[in-house]
Design an enzyme around this catalytic site. Sequence first.
Site, mmCIF file in Angstrom:
data_model
loop_
_atom_site.group_PDB
_atom_site.id
_atom_site.type_symbol
_atom_site.label_atom_id
_atom_site.label_comp_id
_atom_site.label_asym_id
_atom_site.label_seq_id
_atom_site.Cartn_x
_atom_site.Cartn_y
_atom_site.Cartn_z
ATOM 1 N N ASP A 55 0.764 -1.276 -0.080
ATOM 2 C CA ASP A 55 -0.091 -0.114 -0.107
ATOM 3 C C ASP A 55 0.995 1.318 0.075
ATOM 4 O O ASP A 55 1.912 1.479 0.918
ATOM 5 C CB ASP A 55 -0.962 -0.164 1.319
ATOM 6 C CG ASP A 55 -2.109 1.034 1.228
ATOM 7 O OD1 ASP A 55 -2.909 1.145 0.426
ATOM 8 O OD2 ASP A 55 -1.759 1.985 1.953
ATOM 9 N N ASP A 92 -8.800 5.040 -9.627
ATOM 10 C CA ASP A 92 -9.149 3.539 -8.984
ATOM 11 C C ASP A 92 -9.003 3.664 -7.532
ATOM 12 O O ASP A 92 -8.103 4.468 -6.985
ATOM 13 C CB ASP A 92 -8.073 2.564 -9.599
ATOM 14 C CG ASP A 92 -8.349 1.167 -9.307
ATOM 15 O OD1 ASP A 92 -9.465 0.646 -9.205
ATOM 16 O OD2 ASP A 92 -7.585 0.716 -8.431
ATOM 17 N N GLU A 111 -13.500 6.252 -8.552
ATOM 18 C CA GLU A 111 -14.174 4.760 -8.270
ATOM 19 C C GLU A 111 -14.266 4.760 -6.655
ATOM 20 O O GLU A 111 -13.466 4.514 -5.965
ATOM 21 C CB GLU A 111 -13.713 3.624 -8.950
ATOM 22 C CG GLU A 111 -14.269 2.243 -8.500
ATOM 23 C CD GLU A 111 -13.384 1.121 -7.947
ATOM 24 O OE1 GLU A 111 -13.753 0.085 -7.617
ATOM 25 O OE2 GLU A 111 -12.237 1.579 -7.685
#
Length: 481
Positions: free
Chosen positions: A201, A232, A262
């Site tokens: 991450d 995204d 999104e």
Amino acid sequence: MKNGVMMQYFEWNLPDDGKLWEQLKEDAEHLHDIGVTAVWIPPAYKGCGSSDVGYGVYDLYDLGEFDQKGTVRTKYGTREELEQAIDALHAHSISVYLDAVMNHKAGADRVETCMAQLVDPDNRDQPISEPYEIDCWTGFDFPGRGDTYSDFKWHWFHFSGTDYNERDKKTGIYQIVSEGKAWSIGVDGENGNYDYLMFSDIDLDHPEVVAELQRWGIWVVREFNLDGMRLDAVKHMHDRFLQKFLEAVRADAGDKFYAVGEYWVEDINTLEEYLANINYEMDLFDVALHYNLCAASKSGRDYDLSHLLDGTLVASHPTLAVTFVDNHDSQLGSSLESQVEDWFKPSAYALILLMEHGYPCLFYGDYYGVKGEPSPHRTVIDTLLEVRRRCAYGKQTDYFDYPSVVGFTRCGVDDKPGSGLAVLISNGDDAEKLMNVGETHAGETWREVTGNRDETIVIGDDGNGVFPVSAGKVAVWTPEV
């Protein structure tokens, strides 16, 4: 753009043959002819291998140009083929939106050592171990690309979490805690803190990371003459980072550079709060509408269609909503599977393509098909796209007033002869509804264009017409030409 239509030009199961960019280039003229005004292309950079759909991001600067991860091309083709596809789309007045994946990286080149702690997957704020030393895949050197385009190399301190400890071969969610690291704020509150999604991450609070991703954004937009981005996994990313990222890109590319995020949550309050937090700098996909359409399709006649638009982004923020029926995440077999049933898809596409508000997004799988099998919906979608181009103008009047049959009309505009329409959606029996299309249409003969009804309707002097619809179908009525 008036009556613009976005198309998501990929589905999850495309073959690993490197042919998509070539196909897109050849398809540009056809897309223009059917009324597509923008194409959302998949993540175009190097993933973990040639079969990677693009969300397992390895190198953002390698768009099918360098020999890395066992391949030069991506799943979709080479950089040169991508550039040719973009040129063809632009030659046909079609904008290009790149799928930008900046939440995580995968496929690191080497292991590094850092301090981390395991956290509860259901509550990432809750440690389930003491901090200890792990060996994590966080070293990205890009030996195939070297320093071309960027000399930035990624290390453990550029990440906030990872999913694997090479030292003991265990998987889990490891929060990196060296140097006082913490999960980002400004992310969704699911699972306590939904900063971590997958792989390694990216730490969007690290100043070196922020600067590098902004440099990449400016570079990729310039290099490929992009018109916008689909961002995204924004629910997992610091909202302040995204706001600053778009500011940096637009400072170089211009204020008209488009962005849609999104944020996969159906709760309208969460979506509205997020839009406010980012100062309305991007559109969002109307996930709430998608789930309403999915529920309507699965419940059949038991669904109350009068509530079809309740709690949707297009109802509360019509200029910021990208409406869609399905996409790669909702299609069968995907992680967020919630596919709209086939019987209801013509009705769902009639809604998003013909209503006044929202920026409709057409899914490749619904138009071209999935796994090489032709779509059963292409003919009706072509018809609806043609109606959108020719007739979908003017003020909308809603008739969402009955559980089993709802409708709306568009009154048309003077400078579009033959414009105006009436749409009815049934999930029960044959039905009809008195609806008004405007007195300017008085005396006109209207015909149903999807092939579900054979009769014609003559509009009264008051602009009213009694429009029928067949059981479980959609009916689209337009002036006879």
